[in-house]
Design a protein around this motif. Structure first.
Motif, PDB file in Angstrom:
ATOM      1  N   ALA A   1       1.190  -0.695  -0.502  1.00 25.91           N
ATOM      2  CA  ALA A   1      -0.222  -0.705   0.418  1.00 25.91           C
ATOM      3  C   ALA A   1       1.041   1.591   0.329  1.00 25.91           C
ATOM      4  N   ASP A   2       2.218   1.254   0.663  1.00 29.52           N
ATOM      5  CA  ASP A   2       3.267   2.091   0.519  1.00 29.52           C
ATOM      6  C   ASP A   2       3.585   2.217  -0.289  1.00 29.52           C
ATOM      7  N   PHE A   3       3.968   1.627  -0.929  1.00 25.63           N
ATOM      8  CA  PHE A   3       4.756   1.591  -3.353  1.00 25.63           C
ATOM      9  C   PHE A   3       3.872   2.235  -3.283  1.00 25.63           C
ATOM     10  N   VAL A   4       2.314   1.865  -3.570  1.00 27.54           N
ATOM     11  CA  VAL A   4       0.899   2.497  -4.571  1.00 27.54           C
ATOM     12  C   VAL A   4       1.124   4.026  -4.767  1.00 27.54           C
ATOM     13  N   ASP A   5       1.072   4.504  -2.679  1.00 28.74           N
ATOM     14  CA  ASP A   5       1.354   5.952  -2.819  1.00 28.74           C
ATOM     15  C   ASP A   5       2.262   6.447  -2.876  1.00 28.74           C
ATOM     16  N   ARG A   6       3.411   5.682  -3.356  1.00 28.81           N
ATOM     17  CA  ARG A   6       4.390   6.303  -2.695  1.00 28.81           C
ATOM     18  C   ARG A   6       4.815   7.023  -4.869  1.00 28.81           C
ATOM     19  N   PHE A   7       4.440   5.879  -5.614  1.00 29.38           N
ATOM     20  CA  PHE A   7       4.634   5.769  -7.414  1.00 29.38           C
ATOM     21  C   PHE A   7       3.459   6.602  -7.644  1.00 29.38           C
ATOM     22  N   ALA A   8       1.947   6.447  -6.985  1.00 31.09           N
ATOM     23  CA  ALA A   8       1.155   7.467  -7.011  1.00 31.09           C
ATOM     24  C   ALA A   8       1.772   8.819  -7.148  1.00 31.09           C
TER      25      ALA A   8
ATOM     26  N   ALA B   1       3.025  13.897  -9.518  1.00 30.80           N
ATOM     27  CA  ALA B   1       3.913  15.023 -10.253  1.00 30.80           C
ATOM     28  C   ALA B   1       4.582  15.293 -11.773  1.00 30.80           C
ATOM     29  N   THR B   2       4.345  14.412 -12.379  1.00 29.02           N
ATOM     30  CA  THR B   2       3.800  13.880 -14.053  1.00 29.02           C
ATOM     31  C   THR B   2       2.804  15.136 -15.009  1.00 29.02           C
ATOM     32  N   GLY B   3       1.828  14.996 -13.436  1.00 27.11           N
ATOM     33  CA  GLY B   3       0.731  16.180 -14.793  1.00 27.11           C
ATOM     34  C   GLY B   3      -0.635  14.952 -14.504  1.00 27.11           C
ATOM     35  N   MET B   4      -0.523  13.123 -13.945  1.00 20.30           N
ATOM     36  CA  MET B   4      -1.931  12.560 -13.855  1.00 20.30           C
ATOM     37  C   MET B   4      -2.085  13.203 -12.989  1.00 20.30           C
TER      38      MET B   4
ATOM     39  N   THR C   1      -6.106   9.213 -10.343  1.00 20.15           N
ATOM     40  CA  THR C   1      -5.806   8.165 -11.773  1.00 20.15           C
ATOM     41  C   THR C   1      -4.670   7.503 -11.039  1.00 20.15           C
ATOM     42  N   SER C   2      -3.420   8.731 -10.946  1.00 20.22           N
ATOM     43  CA  SER C   2      -2.106   7.565 -10.579  1.00 20.22           C
ATOM     44  C   SER C   2      -2.785   6.945  -9.416  1.00 20.22           C
ATOM     45  N   ARG C   3      -3.278   6.585  -8.322  1.00 20.91           N
ATOM     46  CA  ARG C   3      -3.714   5.794  -7.381  1.00 20.91           C
ATOM     47  C   ARG C   3      -4.003   4.453  -8.341  1.00 20.91           C
ATOM     48  N   VAL C   4      -4.759   4.405  -9.315  1.00 21.26           N
ATOM     49  CA  VAL C   4      -6.059   3.747  -9.483  1.00 21.26           C
ATOM     50  C   VAL C   4      -5.248   2.485 -10.675  1.00 21.26           C
ATOM     51  N   PHE C   5      -4.278   3.593 -11.391  1.00 22.44           N
ATOM     52  CA  PHE C   5      -3.265   3.590 -12.038  1.00 22.44           C
ATOM     53  C   PHE C   5      -2.561   2.333 -11.343  1.00 22.44           C
ATOM     54  N   VAL C   6      -1.961   2.671 -10.546  1.00 24.72           N
ATOM     55  CA  VAL C   6      -0.273   1.341  -9.917  1.00 24.72           C
ATOM     56  C   VAL C   6      -1.337   0.444  -9.171  1.00 24.72           C
ATOM     57  N   CYS C   7      -2.459   0.905  -8.813  1.00 23.48           N
ATOM     58  CA  CYS C   7      -2.834  -0.557  -8.291  1.00 23.48           C
ATOM     59  C   CYS C   7      -2.809  -1.559  -9.935  1.00 23.48           C
ATOM     60  N   LEU C   8      -3.738  -1.344 -10.691  1.00 24.55           N
ATOM     61  CA  LEU C   8      -3.534  -2.243 -11.742  1.00 24.55           C
ATOM     62  C   LEU C   8      -1.908  -2.697 -12.229  1.00 24.55           C
ATOM     63  N   LEU C   9      -1.653  -1.616 -12.215  1.00 25.96           N
ATOM     64  CA  LEU C   9       0.053  -2.319 -12.481  1.00 25.96           C
ATOM     65  C   LEU C   9       0.900  -3.281 -11.442  1.00 25.96           C
ATOM     66  N   THR C  10       0.156  -3.049 -10.568  1.00 32.12           N
ATOM     67  CA  THR C  10       1.080  -3.889  -9.506  1.00 32.12           C
ATOM     68  C   THR C  10      -0.336  -5.199  -8.651  1.00 32.12           C
ATOM     69  N   ALA C  11      -1.155  -5.071  -9.831  1.00 28.32           N
ATOM     70  CA  ALA C  11      -2.231  -6.377  -9.973  1.00 28.32           C
ATOM     71  C   ALA C  11      -1.879  -7.615 -10.955  1.00 28.32           C
TER      72      ALA C  11
ATOM     73  N   TYR D   1     -10.798   8.096 -17.529  1.00 26.48           N
ATOM     74  CA  TYR D   1      -9.304   8.817 -18.006  1.00 26.48           C
ATOM     75  C   TYR D   1      -8.082   7.975 -18.588  1.00 26.48           C
ATOM     76  N   LEU D   2      -8.177   6.514 -17.866  1.00 28.29           N
ATOM     77  CA  LEU D   2      -6.763   6.187 -17.724  1.00 28.29           C
ATOM     78  C   LEU D   2      -7.339   5.412 -19.773  1.00 28.29           C
ATOM     79  N   GLU D   3      -8.449   4.704 -20.188  1.00 29.87           N
ATOM     80  CA  GLU D   3      -8.934   4.581 -21.154  1.00 29.87           C
ATOM     81  C   GLU D   3      -8.854   5.388 -22.108  1.00 29.87           C
ATOM     82  N   ASP D   4      -9.019   6.421 -22.096  1.00 28.82           N
ATOM     83  CA  ASP D   4      -8.848   7.327 -22.813  1.00 28.82           C
ATOM     84  C   ASP D   4      -7.162   7.632 -23.477  1.00 28.82           C
TER      85      ASP D   4
END
Length: 303
Positions: free
Chosen positions: A80-87, A92-95, A99-109, A136-139
Motif C-alpha cells: 500500500a505504501d508503494f502504491v502511494d509513493r509511486f502514485a 508530479a508528471t501531471g496525471m 487516477t495515479s493511484r488507480v493506475f498503480v493498483c492495476l499495474l501491481t495487480a 481517464y486511463l482508457e482515453d
C-alpha cells in the motif's frame, strides 16, 4: 514522502517558505503535495504565525486522539505504501492524483486485473472516483477492460502492449508538433522572433520524434549507413555510388541500401543531411534546421 504525513522537516520548510512569501501552491509543488494539504496544515497550526515545532507538536496530539487507521485491504502495508509513493511520482508528471493511484493498483495487480469493487476496497474511495479515473486511463489507452468470465462485472487490467501504445502515441504527437512548428515559421517568417522560437521548438520535437519512432532498419544496414556517412565526410565533395562502392569494396546494391537508410532515417546523419547533387551522386550538407538564417549569413564568407 508524497501522500504520507508531513514530517518535522516538511513543516520546517513550510515555515521558511512562508516567511519568504511563497504561496501555498508553490510550497505544495516543492514538497510534492497538493495545495490543499499545505493550506489545511497552515490553517490548523497557525496562531498568528506558523511555527514548525508547534505544528509538529499539535499534529502529534491529534494523531494520538485518532482511532487506529484501517489496514490495507490486502493486509500488506509495504505494498500500500508503494502504491502511494509511486502514485505521487506519477501525479508530479501531471496525471491526476486519484487516477495515479488507480493506475498503480492495476499495474501491481495479477494478470486477471481488478474490478471496480476491488479498486474501491483497496483505495477506500468512492465508486464514482474509480469510474472517473478508469475513463481517464482508457482515453489514454493505458487500461483495457474485459468481461469477468461467467459474471456480469468487468475487470480492468494493463496489458503487455500498453507501453508500446503510449510510446507510439507520444511519437506521433511529437511529429505533429514539429510539422505545425514548421508551418508556423512559414506564416510568421523565419527572421521574426516568433519564427525563431518556432524553429527551436520544431527542432526539438523533430529530434524527439525521430529518436522515438520505431525503425525497421536492421542493425547491419545502420552500420553500413554510418560507414557511408564517414566516407562522404572524408571525401568532402560529391561522390557517386560507383566510387563509394569501389572505395569501400562493396557491391553497388549495398551502397544504395545504405544511402536509402540515411534518407529514411535522417537522424543517422544528424547534424548533417544527405544531399543528392545529381542522379546517383551524393554529398553531405549541414542539416537545414540546425542553423538559423542569421547564423548561416554570419558564417557565409563575403564575396
Amino acid at each position: 514522502m508524497p501522500g504520507g504525513r508531513l514530517t518535522h522537516g516538511d513543516r520546517t520548510q513550510i515555515a521558511v517558505w512562508l516567511a519568504e512569501g511563497l504561496g501555498y501552491a508553490e510550497i505544495g509543488r516543492r514538497l510534492g503535495r497538493p495545495t490543499s494539504t499545505i493550506s489545511r496544515e497552515v490553517a490548523r497550526n497557525s496562531a498568528g504565525a506558523y511555527l514548525a515545532d508547534a505544528a509538529q507538536q499539535a499534529a502529534g496530539h491529534r494523531a494520538r486522539r485518532r482511532k487506529p487507521a484501517r489496514p490495507a485491504a490486502d493486509g500488506q502495508p509495504a505494498e500500500a505504501d508503494f502504491v502511494d509513493r509511486f502514485a505521487g511520482l506519477l501525479a508530479a508528471t501531471g496525471m491526476p492524483r486519484m487516477t495515479s493511484r488507480v493506475f498503480v493498483c492495476l499495474l501491481t495487480a495479477d494478470t486477471s486485473g481488478l474490478t471496480s469493487a476491488d479498486l474501491v476496497r483497496a483505495l477506500q474511495v468512492s465508486p464514482a472516483s474509480v469510474s472517473k479515473s478508469i475513463g481517464y486511463l482508457e482515453d489514454m489507452e493505458l487500461v483495457v477492460r474485459h468481461q469477468d468470465p461467467g459474471r456480469r462485472r468487468e475487470r480492468y487490467l494493463i496489458d503487455d502492449d500498453v507501453w508500446l501504445r503510449a510510446w507510439q502515441a507520444d511519437t506521433g504527437a511529437h511529429g505533429q508538433l514539429a510539422t505545425a512548428a514548421h508551418e508556423g515559421i512559414e506564416i510568421f517568417g523565419a527572421a521574426t522572433a516568433a519564427g525563431a522560437r518556432l524553429r527551436r521548438m520544431g527542432q526539438f520535437f523533430a529530434r524527439l520524434s525521430e529518436q522515438m519512432s520505431g525503425s525497421t532498419l536492421a542493425e547491419p544496414i545502420v552500420y553500413d549507413a554510418l560507414t557511408v556517412i564517414a566516407a562522404l565526410v572524408h571525401v568532402s565533395r560529391p561522390c557517386t555510388v560507383d566510387r563509394l562502392a569501389t572505395a569501400l569494396e562493396w557491391p553497388n546494391e549495398r551502397v544504395t541500401a545504405a544511402l536509402d537508410a540515411i534518407q529514411c532515417k535522417p537522424a543517422l546523419a544528424d547534424p548533417l543531411a544527405l544531399h543528392p547533387t545529381a542522379p546517383g551522386t551524393y554529398t553531405l550538407i549541414a542539416r537545414p534546421d540546425r542553423l538559423s538564417p542569421a547564423q548561416r549569413n554570419a558564417l557565409t564568407p563575403p564575396r
